[in-house]
Enzyme design. Structure first.
Site, PDB file in Angstrom:
ATOM      1  CB  THR A 173      24.796 -52.604 -46.619  1.00 41.30           C
ATOM      2  OG1 THR A 173      23.164 -52.476 -46.515  1.00 41.30           O
ATOM      3  CG2 THR A 173      25.340 -51.092 -46.689  1.00 41.30           C
ATOM      4  CG  ASN A 174      20.545 -52.352 -50.114  1.00 41.08           C
ATOM      5  OD1 ASN A 174      19.870 -51.810 -49.435  1.00 41.08           O
ATOM      6  ND2 ASN A 174      20.624 -53.676 -50.030  1.00 41.08           N
ATOM      7  NE  ARG A 175      21.540 -44.383 -52.889  1.00 42.64           N
ATOM      8  CZ  ARG A 175      20.809 -43.642 -53.976  1.00 42.64           C
ATOM      9  NH1 ARG A 175      21.194 -44.016 -54.846  1.00 42.64           N
ATOM     10  NH2 ARG A 175      20.051 -42.740 -53.695  1.00 42.64           N
ATOM     11  CB  SER A 176      17.253 -50.182 -48.742  1.00 44.51           C
ATOM     12  OG  SER A 176      16.148 -50.298 -47.674  1.00 44.51           O
ATOM     13  CB  ALA A 201      16.895 -53.304 -50.260  1.00 42.59           C
TER      14      ALA A 201
END
Ligand code: CTP
Length: 422
Positions: A211-214, A279
């Protein structure tokens, strides 16, 4: 909460143990900039005093003693006419019955009968009372008349019984109040907006994902700002740590593929705008292991493949706000993208307007420590297809959301004016 700023809220409080929660409501709405006038019924006074409300709102709290005072005949009319919203929380079965049947025998019911504004009620009563056919019929009458309801919720009653009849929490009532005010006063009342939020999760195996930091904060703020403007908001979100705005139609997704399908399922000719704040993953594991990858099998080599680009899929055959009427009719909604960049912010964002055929893009520099991913503030530049740009200083994500929603409303107005003959 700027929708509450400078609004006149008439808060009716009736005789229920939940009356103590009305104090929190009065306090929160006052802090948000509203002028809160409180009317207590005689039964409410048994639970909570007018002084509590006067202390919290800095304004006079009214009781039935005023009804028989010299100014009563204008008081109820004046309070009812000045209000932007009549909120009765808690409302008892008795006061609901009065409202349903037009009875007016105390200051609150007389004022309710003469009020010109939207009305929102938050019922609180014992489960048997709420489920009683008489109460249910009154609820139906009031709903059919366009009265808004917050709750009631399921839970434990003061009587010790469990069931439907608890007043919902102040945060939820305020959320419903925002929705009711938005529908009445908002510039996007009657418009349908789809907003995506959060970072997608791309599965590696049944327990792991990329995943990502959103955090989803900007998308959720957009959903709230849309509701405040009266829009019918569908929020397509990945799992986040946030509480979704009250009144949003929620669709939960995990992966880019699921988000693509949800967006495709929602965009139809009735949609006015799509705001892609999510994101979305660019890459995902080419294979998802159906069983948990075990350590003893050694370090896995994970091959990535491209995830679907949702905006490109939607706009590949399409155009921007300046397109010809014929083309525009094929995509009758506004599309807004975000550009999260760590370098060459404006040129990268400008490229994305073209490649994704956007009506505008909101660019933010994610390398800044005080703005962007996972924090409460954002510093954005809005770019348009014709090269025009608007730069904004650091501000809360909610303020940024209000600006974006305002720009969407403006573009929709321009689009409708240009293509109204179609
Ligand atoms: N977006 C999308 N589908 C993807 C990736 C992004 O629809 N698979 C959308 C985002 O929601 C955003 C816009 O495209 O509104 C730009 O996203 P961004 O991550 O900045 O750009 P990318 O197209 O992914 O390009 P890059 O990551 O290389 O900058």
């Amino acid at each position: 909460m700027s929708i509450l700023k400078d609004k006149r809220i008439l808060l009716g409080v009736t005789g229920s143990i939940a009356a103590y929660k009305a104090a929190e409501l009065a306090s929160k709405m006052t802090q948000a900039g509203a002028s809160v006038d409180v009317i207590l019924t005689r039964a409410a006074e048994q639970f909570i005093s007018p002084l509590t409300f006067q202390s919290l709102t800095g304004r006079k709290a009214y009781t039935d003693s005023e009804l028989w005072g010299g100014k009563s005949h204008i008081l109820h009319v004046g309070l009812g006419h000045a209000a932007d919203l009549l909120l009765i929380a808690p409302i008892t079965a008795n006061t609901m019955a009065k409202l349903a049947h037009g009875q007016a025998n105390d200051l609150l019911s007389i004022t309710a009968l003469s009020a010109q504004c939207p009305t929102l009620v938050a019922p609180a009563m014992d489960v048997g009372m709420y489920e009683n056919i008489a109460t249910q019929e009154n609820v139906q009458i009031l709903k059919a008349r366009g009265i808004f309801f917050a709750g009631p919720a399921q839970g434990r009653m003061a009587s010790g019984l469990e069931g439907l009849g608890r007043m919902v929490e102040p945060a939820e009532i305020i959320g419903e109040a925002r929705r009711a005010l938005g529908l009445k006063h908002g510039k996007l009342a009657g418009k349908k907006i789809i907003i995506t939020a959060g970072g997608t999760r791309e599965a590696i195996d049944p327990v792991r994902f990329i995943t990502n930091r959103s955090s989803g904060k900007q998308g959720y703020a957009l959903a709230q700002a849309g509701i405040d403007s009266g829009a019918d908001v569908t929020l397509i979100s990945t799992p986040t740590a946030l509480t979704p705005p009250i009144g949003a139609n929620l669709i939960w997704v995990q992966s880019a593929e699921e988000m693509l399908n949800a967006v495709l399922g929602e965009v139809d000719p009735k949609v006015d705008a799509l705001i892609m704040a999510s994101a979305v993953a660019d890459f995902r594991p080419a294979q998802i292991a159906d069983k948990k990858l075990k350590k003893r099998a050694g370090i896995p080599q994970i091959t990535l493949e491209a995830a679907p680009d949702i905006l490109k899929r939607l706009t590949s055959t399409q155009f921007s706000a300046s397109s010809s009427p014929k083309l525009r009719a094929l995509r009758p909604y506004i599309v807004v993208g975000f550009a999260a960049e760590s370098h060459d912010l404006l040129s990268n964002a400008a490229d994305k307007i073209q490649s994704k055929k956007l009506d505008f893009i909101v660019a933010n520099d994610i390398s800044a420590k005080d703005a962007g991913f996972d924090v409460d503030e954002n510093r954005v530049t809005i770019l348009y297809p014709d090269g025009e740009k608007e730069e904004f200083s650091l501000r809360s994500k909610f303020e940024v959301a209000e600006i974006i929603i305002e720009r969407v409303g403006k573009l929709l107005g321009e689009m409708n004016a240009r293509f109204s003959h179609l």
